[in-house]
Design an enzyme around this catalytic site. Structure first.
Site, PDB file in Angstrom:
ATOM      1  N   GLU A 162     -15.515   1.061 -11.213  1.00  0.00           N
ATOM      2  CA  GLU A 162     -16.722   0.597 -10.518  1.00  0.00           C
ATOM      3  C   GLU A 162     -17.262   1.649  -9.554  1.00  0.00           C
ATOM      4  OE1 GLU A 162     -13.683  -0.727 -10.361  1.00  0.00           O
ATOM      5  OE2 GLU A 162     -13.185  -1.527  -8.389  1.00  0.00           O
ATOM      6  N   CYS A 203      -3.497   5.083   8.694  1.00  0.00           N
ATOM      7  CA  CYS A 203      -3.621   6.279   7.851  1.00  0.00           C
ATOM      8  C   CYS A 203      -2.797   7.454   8.374  1.00  0.00           C
ATOM      9  CB  CYS A 203      -5.081   6.695   7.753  1.00  0.00           C
ATOM     10  SG  CYS A 203      -6.112   5.364   7.146  1.00  0.00           S
ATOM     11  N   CYS A 252     -11.172  -1.055   3.945  1.00  0.00           N
ATOM     12  CA  CYS A 252     -11.294   0.391   3.788  1.00  0.00           C
ATOM     13  C   CYS A 252     -10.019   1.031   3.263  1.00  0.00           C
ATOM     14  CB  CYS A 252     -11.745   1.056   5.080  1.00  0.00           C
ATOM     15  SG  CYS A 252     -11.160   0.247   6.530  1.00  0.00           S
ATOM     16  N   SER A 300     -14.059  -8.130   3.305  1.00  0.00           N
ATOM     17  CA  SER A 300     -15.390  -7.539   3.352  1.00  0.00           C
ATOM     18  C   SER A 300     -15.673  -6.857   2.021  1.00  0.00           C
ATOM     19  CB  SER A 300     -15.443  -6.506   4.478  1.00  0.00           C
ATOM     20  OG  SER A 300     -16.522  -5.637   4.281  1.00  0.00           O
ATOM     21  N   GLU A 319      -8.100   5.125  -6.101  1.00  0.00           N
ATOM     22  CA  GLU A 319      -9.359   4.468  -5.761  1.00  0.00           C
ATOM     23  C   GLU A 319     -10.549   5.229  -6.352  1.00  0.00           C
ATOM     24  OE1 GLU A 319     -10.824   4.704  -1.742  1.00  0.00           O
ATOM     25  OE2 GLU A 319     -11.432   2.607  -1.751  1.00  0.00           O
ATOM     26  N   GLU A 369     -19.922  -3.178   7.454  1.00  0.00           N
ATOM     27  CA  GLU A 369     -18.891  -4.194   7.653  1.00  0.00           C
ATOM     28  C   GLU A 369     -19.213  -5.036   8.884  1.00  0.00           C
ATOM     29  OE1 GLU A 369     -14.799  -3.005   6.170  1.00  0.00           O
ATOM     30  OE2 GLU A 369     -14.401  -3.370   8.288  1.00  0.00           O
ATOM     31  N   GLU A 395     -21.870  -7.406   8.071  1.00  0.00           N
ATOM     32  CA  GLU A 395     -21.310  -8.497   7.265  1.00  0.00           C
ATOM     33  C   GLU A 395     -20.539  -9.478   8.145  1.00  0.00           C
ATOM     34  OE1 GLU A 395     -18.766  -7.049   4.181  1.00  0.00           O
ATOM     35  OE2 GLU A 395     -18.539  -9.019   3.242  1.00  0.00           O
ATOM     36  N   LYS A 428      -5.853   6.713  -2.486  1.00  0.00           N
ATOM     37  CA  LYS A 428      -7.229   7.210  -2.614  1.00  0.00           C
ATOM     38  C   LYS A 428      -7.431   7.904  -3.952  1.00  0.00           C
ATOM     39  CE  LYS A 428      -9.047   5.990   1.343  1.00  0.00           C
ATOM     40  NZ  LYS A 428     -10.119   4.987   1.355  1.00  0.00           N
TER      41      LYS A 428
END
Lengths: 161, 592, 131, 597
Positions: free
Chosen positions: B379, B516, B312, B332, B374, B286, B289, B371
């Protein structure tokens, strides 16, 4: 994911968007928008609510919350001749329930349902303010007053064709 | 400030004007029971629909009992909180609520942590009269990838609705229906899956009953652990170690990194790794980037989109895919640490230990419910084999440890395994709001300027305010940083980006209030900000204790690039560690 | 319609109008005045037809008359109700007015002053705001 | 011109009908014929005069003599004495209750003038679709007066001094409410007219809007001037299409005349009104719920304070009054606070409109001064009970109100007396019940309404009312116990005490008042498993009277469930465990051999 979308025609979408626009796309005007849409479509299917959600830029969950709160709004199409039996107190004490039972029996449907041919649908409502005529039955826009169970057959006969 | 004198249970008290009876009583040490009221101190949000009517009290001059949560103190008021009239009312109302609630306490996933259960106990309810003929409102059950809804257990406290709409501005759920059938549900009472839900799990974390719970993946993990053909690898997110102890009676903010590691090993995981390692990796990708986009931007390249947004947090990703699909090129492309970990574990590490990815099961311990969703995204799998197989929450881990007869408190500290267990302090602070961007700054600064940072702690990026901003001096280049936690706050920054008004170069977003550490999978904090703050403090303590505190200094990261990935942003890195986003707005939602 | 721009305008307007409306009360014209209670109850019981009947038939039978609608008179049990005012006389309220009775009212009461069944004795006092 | 010089009007109201008014008409006509007076005296039947306790009534026109409690045999005296000799028949005259002197002129008989129409002053008088008729009846004069001669403080003082209390239900002082809204500073304020008349059996608001919409518009502008608002909203039920239509016309006409809009009557005051539609939620009669509904939300009430006067529509100070409250305002302004407060009782001033419905002869809309007794309303204005049945109770205030019994008939109706008696004024619905109505079933019926209309926000209303309804159902089915009556009471008391809004706080009123006033009937249901009114099917038993039964088998053949057994020409027997109480057997039996026990 099994998203099945029932397509609204483009003019339907345009109509709804137009309605939202006439109310300045203001979420506070939601109830007015829904009234106008229900008047147009006869009911408020999920698809219509989706478009309203887009038009007023508010969550569709909130719109559904409003639609299910108010008894005037419905998500099921009504029959060609919607029948409403007033179950206000005045009508109740003058035997409206027996009239309702008679309609149920004659049509073979319960409150909230439509006949198979979609000709009649049955609902109950609370007081149309015509207590002098209790018990009161509405078929579409027409009001029948002082209805007795025996009258039910004749009322339905009026709509035979 | 104007104060008001009143009497509660024969005790006099002065309170500032505007104080509610409930809070005034609290000052006096009188703990009035309530089921729906909840205060989110930092967000200045109170949930007080005044719907449960458990907190009622007798107030002089009032005909009816007053809900103390939403009745303001008035001069000379005389309040009585436990007269026979009040106690009878409270009990009767509680009986009403229980009469419309399933009686499956013993097997309810909320048993033991259920506020309704506790209240029944506290009010001394022994019987529910009329239960034999009382109708119970029932609804269709719904299991989504992350969250289970069992609305039969809903008591209409409206906390979830408040979280989803006011705090998170997600608007996936709303109060629906009327009267006895009223509940909180997505549009058309469809499954959450078809709604705009981001799976942030904040609804779950405030639900007082078993109406909203997480999907439990412990059984699958257990099956993998006993399967001799499987190598089971576990990764633990930074926020977990700062909160897990609460489930075992430890004070909030107690770090249990070593004990947690020991427990996981005791549970039978073959490798106990740390998501922090992947966090360091995230910073590398990141950060690279960011620097790339920034330098192009500074050169006037219009295709370099600014600001760069962190990616994230899966709840946050879901949010912008739903509400800001037009901006899907702005965040990102770096995967989240969980997914980077999975991708590396099932390639680099699997190769290293010489097994096929199909024989490896990657489990993540996360403070998060999104999560779960996710790791199921298409993908993030290769030929149907997901990079991360199961994600379980802090709460699930605690339950798992207890089921396995492990006494966390008596375990001796153990270390993570190498190589994916090694991390820097930068990886740890991912667990709290502002941490990701601080970690990124530590690395980006040094990579950009070529100079060593004199001061590692960017305290200007820390704190609990919902939206924060700071300018970091990158050796003459002022870098504008924005931070938002809670999706409602994120929306504000995103609206600016969409309108082209944003002055930021980089923005960190965390879906959950506090980051979190306040995630939907953490031990329930009931909106108590002191618990959140203690967890944050623990995170920063762990950071300070680490010998290495900058991601690019992590020797195992360096080694990973040298041996496997090449350099940050390489083609291989892109293939394994980056992703792309989807426009989810168009999905519609009618299931016949 | 032109705007009423001041209180004096309003007063003037009222004075002019009182001539008009007053005629229905104060016998300044020789027309028969029929008011049909056209609230929901009345309409539901057929007041619309009754009103049409009076409009048509009074004209057809060459009786100078003004037929207007009005709100609920309060006799919901006796809908449709109408009020008939003959020149120089007190108004009379008739209840349960179906077309048959409407015809009777024209033929007997309007033409000859002979009362017909169904009269409802007015049992209230109405305040007058002209103070 | 009429060929008749004299008219004899005979009360033909349903109540008098049963007491032989037909016979009176016959006898009168016979007498007149005998005397050759048929051509000059006309006898006709009329609708009800009211005052049925003294019926039948015969009124002689044109000299306005009223005879009471006339019997058919009195016809001779009336014709011979009154018509021929011109002497009044003293014994048939009403005696003044105080002086005991006979009175003949109905103008002196106050029972004919029990009603005083202030709110309904124009209803049934003007054409509601023509603003000119309203103006001719002094319409908008009060507005003119207010705008040109009075300060806002003076208007509020006048309204306060009038003692008018809100007609929507709670009875809060109108003037005080306006004052609160005035005191709260804001550049935007709202006047809201609550026309969401949802109370089943109440239709006064509808009647006012359909009959005299301008009175409400005028009052809203006056209110706007008083509190400093320039926006008005009428929240009206979508189920009232005619009222909506007439309001739209009225607003349009008022705008065209400049009585709404900018610079009203050249005074520089601006005020306009728009309509908002309800969508079928009774709870939206509660003002916070109503405001939320106007904001496009679910019509859920919120805790007060803050009151709308502080923070209402779009968080601005808002004054909400109901239709009837507004409609009286122009009269109060023009005739003065003193006049208004001279009508009514100590703490309840002016008149109240009531909608009479149920088992009463003259179903209708009446307006009486506060302090009129229930007896006067039911038996003098309402024409008594239908079909000669016995009065059993009167539910005032709709489903939120209570049921008052025989012993309450003489209490003067006002806000406080009704509360003291265990009911409320509410919106003014009055449902009259007779001996055939079961008071457990009625309570259940009202609870059914509240259960359906509860918004679901607070637990006592959402669940508690459901439980009350269920328990009443148990009792109606004969499954109740005497302990259940205590539970019923406790649940009711707690719901009243803990519910969030007015709907929940009043929903147990029917249960409590019916238990207070008809306790024996409740006991009969739970103890003897009997429904004295014969309404509760489960508690009925169809029984064959062996003395009348001839064994014709007709009943057994018609029974849809084969519950009746018995040989031909022998006494039949109904098995109560099979019987579904459809009543077919009783209808079929020609020998009155089947009865309900």
């Amino acid at each position: 994911m099994s998203h099945i979308k029932i397509e609204l025609r483009k003019e339907d979408v345009d109509f709804i968007k137009g309605v939202c626009a006439t109310f300045n796309n203001d979420p506070q005007e939601l109830i007015n928008v829904l009234h106008t849409c229900q008047e147009h479509f006869g009911y408020l299917p999920a698809e219509v609510q989706e478009v309203v959600s887009d038009g007023l830029n508010m969550p569709v969950a909130k719109i559904y919350g409003v639609v299910t709160f108010y008894s005037f709004f419905t998500m099921t199409p009504k029959g060609k001749h919607p029948i409403s039996i007033c179950l206000g107190t005045a009508c109740y004490v003058r035997g409206a329930e027996k009239v309702l039972d008679e309609f149920k029996k004659e049509l073979g449907i319960q409150v909230g349902e439509s006949t198979k041919d979609n000709k009649f649908s049955l609902s109950s409502l609370r007081c149309v303010g015509a207590c002098g005529l209790a018990p009161v039955v509405l078929v579409g826009d027409k009001t029948y007053g002082r209805v007795a169970p025996d009258d039910v057959k004749n009322i339905l006969k009026e709509y035979e064709n | 400030m104007e104060t008001i004198k009143l009497t509660i249970d024969n005790k006099e008290i002065d309170v500032p004007k505007g104080t509610t009876i409930y809070k005034a009583a609290k000052e006096l040490g009188i703990d009035i029971p309530t089921l729906c009221y909840m205060e989110l101190h930092d967000m200045n949000i109170e949930n007080k629909p005044a719907g449960c009517r458990i907190c009622v009290a007798e107030v002089s001059g009032r005909r009816t009992l007053a809900p103390t949560c939403s009745t303001k103190c008035e001069p000379g008021m005389v309040v009585k909180t436990h007269t026979p009239r009040v106690l009878n009312a409270r009990r009767t109302v509680m009986e009403f609520i229980l009469s419309d609630h399933p009686k499956d306490c013993l097997v309810c996933s909320k048993s033991g942590t259920c506020e309704l259960q506790a209240m029944a106990h506290r009010l001394g309810i022994k019987d529910i009269p009329g239960a034999e003929y009382a109708a119970v409102s029932t609804y269709r059950k719904d299991t989504s990838p992350s969250i289970i809804r069992d609305l039969d257990k809903c008591i209409m406290c409206r906390r979830c609705e408040m979280m989803c709409n006011e705090v998170q501005t997600v608007g996936a759920i709303s109060a629906v229906n009327r009267g006895f059938m009223a509940t909180v549900a997505p549009a058309f009472e469809q499954n959450l899956e078809y709604s705009t839900c981001t799976y942030c799990g904040q609804c779950v974390s405030v639900c007082p009953t078993g109406a909203l719970t997480e999907v439990n993946h412990v059984p699958q993990v257990l099956r993998a652990l006993v399967d001799p053909t499987k190598t089971v690898v576990v990764q633990t997110a930074p926020a977990v170690r700062a909160a897990l102890g609460e489930e075992f009676g430890l004070a909030p903010g107690t770090l249990v990194t070593g004990k947690m590691t020991a427990a996981l090993r005791a549970l039978g995981f073959d490798y106990v790794f740390d998501t922090d390692f992947a966090a360091d990796l995230t910073i590398m990708e990141e950060g690279t980037e960011l620097l790339d986009r920034l330098s192009r931007h500074l050169k006037g390249d219009k295709t370099a989109k600014m600001p760069i947004l962190t990616s994230c947090c899966p709840g946050w990703v879901n949010f912008f895919e739903e509400y800001f699909p037009d901006l899907k090129d702005v965040p990102s492309t770096a995967k989240s640490p969980q997914q980077m970990f999975g991708a590396i574990a099932k390639t680099y590490f699997a190769d290293k230990i010489g097994i096929n990815r199909k024989d490896m099961v990657v489990v993540s311990i996360m403070p998060c419910l999104a999560k779960k969703y996710e790791c199921q995204r298409n993908e993030f799998s290769v030929d149907g084999n997901p990079d991360v197989d199961f994600s379980i929450s802090t709460r699930e881990l605690a339950s798992f440890i207890k089921q396995a007869n492990i006494d966390l408190n008596t375990l001796h500290d153990e270390d993570f395994d190498a190589p994916l267990g090694e991390s820097t302090g930068a990886g740890v602070i991912f667990g709290t709001t502002g941490g990701v961007i601080e970690a990124a700054c530590r690395t980006a600064y040094e990579l950009y300027t070529g100079k060593k940072l004199k001061r590692l702690e960017f305290t200007e990026l820390r704190g609990m305010e919902g939206v924060r901003s700071a300018t970091i001096d990158f050796d003459g280049l002022p870098l504008n940083i924005g931070i938002a936690h809670g999706l409602g706050n994120a929306r504000k920054l995103l609206d600016d980006v969409r309108a082209g008004k944003s002055q930021f170069h980089a923005i960190e977003v965390m879906a959950c209030p506090g980051g979190c550490i306040g995630g939907g999978g953490q031990p329930l904090h009931h909106g108590n900000s002191e618990i959140i703050m203690a967890r944050a403090a623990a995170i920063y303590t762990e950071d300070r204790k680490k010998p290495l505190r900058k991601s690019h200094e992590n020797p195992f990261i360096i080694k990973l690039y040298n041996e496997f990935l090449g350099k940050p942003g390489s083609e291989k890195a892109h293939h394994l560690l980056h992703t792309h986003y989807f426009d989810k707005k168009k999905k519609i939602i009618i299931k016949k | 319609m032109s705007k009423i721009n001041s209180i004096a305008d309003l007063k003037k307007k009222r004075d002019e109008l009182q001539g008009g409306l007053g005629s229905r009360v104060n016998d300044t014209s020789n027309a028969v005045h029929v008011k049909v209670a056209m609230a929901t109850c009345g309409i539901a019981s057929g007041a619309k037809n009754v009103m049409e009947f009076f409009s048509e038939q009074l004209e057809r039978r060459n009786i100078a008359a003004v037929v207007t609608q009005t709100g609920c008179m309060g006799y919901c049990y006796a809908e449709p109700t109408i009020e008939v005012k003959l020149p120089g006389q007190d108004p009379v309220v008739f209840g349960f007015v179906d077309l048959k009775r409407a015809d009777q009212i024209i033929e007997k009461y309007v033409k000859t002053g002979e009362l017909v069944d169904g009269i409802i004795p007015v049992n209230y006092q109405t305040i007058d705001l002209n103070v | 011109m009429s060929k008749y010089s004299t008219h004899l009007l005979v009360c033909g109201g349903t109540s008098c009908h049963s007491s032989e008014s037909d016979a009176i008409v016959c006898n009168l006509r016979d007498e007149l014929e005998a005397k050759g007076l048929m051509d000059s005296v006309q006898v006709i039947l009329t609708g009800c005069f009211g005052f049925c306790e003294k019926g039948p009534i015969v009124k002689v026109m044109p000299d306005n003599t009223v005879y009471v409690q006339v019997k058919p045999e009195d016809a001779q005296a009336i014709v011979e004495e009154h018509i021929i000799k011109g002497r009044k028949v003293t014994r048939l005259l009403l005696k003044d209750p105080v002086s005991k002197e006979p009175v003949s002129d109905p103008n002196k008989m106050d029972f004919f003038k029990k009603q005083l129409r202030i709110v309904l002053r124009n209803c049934g008088f003007i054409n509601p679709e023509n603003i000119d008729e309203y103006i001719a009846r002094e319409g908008y004069k009060a507005l003119g007066k207010v705008l040109t001669e009075m300060t806002s403080e003076q208007v509020i003082k006048e309204v306060k001094d009038s003692g008018q209390r809100g007609r929507g239900g709670a009875g809060f002082s109108t003037g005080l409410k306006w004052e609160l809204a005035r005191k709260n500073q804001s550049d935007e304020k709202y006047v809201v007219c609550n026309a969401d008349e949802g109370d089943p059996g109440a239709f006064m608001d509808r009647s006012v809007l359909e009959g005299d919409p301008h009175s409400v518009l005028e009052a809203m502008v006056i209110c706007g001037y008083s509190i400093g608002a320039s926006n008005g909203l009428i929240y009206i039920r979508a189920e009232y299409p005619l009222a909506i239509e007439r309001l739209k016309i009225a607003i349009k006409q008022a705008r065209e005349y400049g009585l709404l809009g900018k610079n009203i009557l050249g005074t520089g005051f601006n005020f306009d009104i728009t309509l908002r539609y309800g969508a079928g939620a009774f709870v939206c009669g509660e003002e916070t719920a109503l405001i939320h509904s106007m904001e496009g939300l679910r019509g859920e009430p919120t805790v007060k304070p803050p009151f709308p006067a502080e923070s209402g529509y779009r968080n601005h100070p808002t004054n909400v009054n109901n239709v009837e409250t507004f409609a009286a305002i122009p009269a109060i302004i023009l005739k003065g606070a003193k006049w208004f407060s001279s009508i009514g009782t100590g703490k309840s001033k002016g008149t109240k409109v009531f909608a009479l419905a149920g088992k009463i002869n003259n179903v209708g809309l009446i307006e009486v001064p506060m302090g009129t007794t229930l007896r006067e309303v039911i038996f003098e204005i309402g024409g008594g009970i239908r079909n000669g049945k016995k009065f059993k109770g009167i539910q005032t205030g709709g489903p939120s109100g209570g049921c008052l019994s025989e012993k309450h008939l003489d209490i003067p109706i006002d806000f406080d007396n009704l509360i003291a008696a265990g009911s409320i004024m509410g919106s003014g619905a009055m449902i009259i019940l007779d001996e055939d109505d079961c008071m457990v079933s009625m309570a259940k019926f009202f609870l059914q309404f509240t259960v359906e209309e509860s918004c679901g926000k607070c637990a006592p209303c959402r669940i508690g009312n459901k439980r009350l309804h269920e328990l009443l159902g148990q009792i109606c089915e004969g499954k109740g116990s005497i302990e259940d009556l205590d539970r019923l009471r406790n649940m009711s008391v707690v719901i009243k005490d803990t519910a969030l809004c007015g709907l929940g706080q009043t929903s147990p009123n029917p249960v409590l008042s019916m238990m207070d006033n008809y306790y024996d009937e409740y006991v009969a249901h739970v103890k003897d498993k009997k429904c004295p009114a014969g309404q509760c099917k489960s508690l009925m038993e169809y029984v064959v009277n062996p003395e009348n039964c001839v064994g014709c088998t007709a009943c057994a053949r018609v029974c849809p469930v084969n519950a009746i057994s018995g040989e031909r020409k022998e006494v039949h027997h109904i098995d109560p465990s099979i019987c579904i109480k459809c009543g077919a057997c009783m209808e079929k039996c020609k020998f009155d051999a089947i009865f309900i026990r």
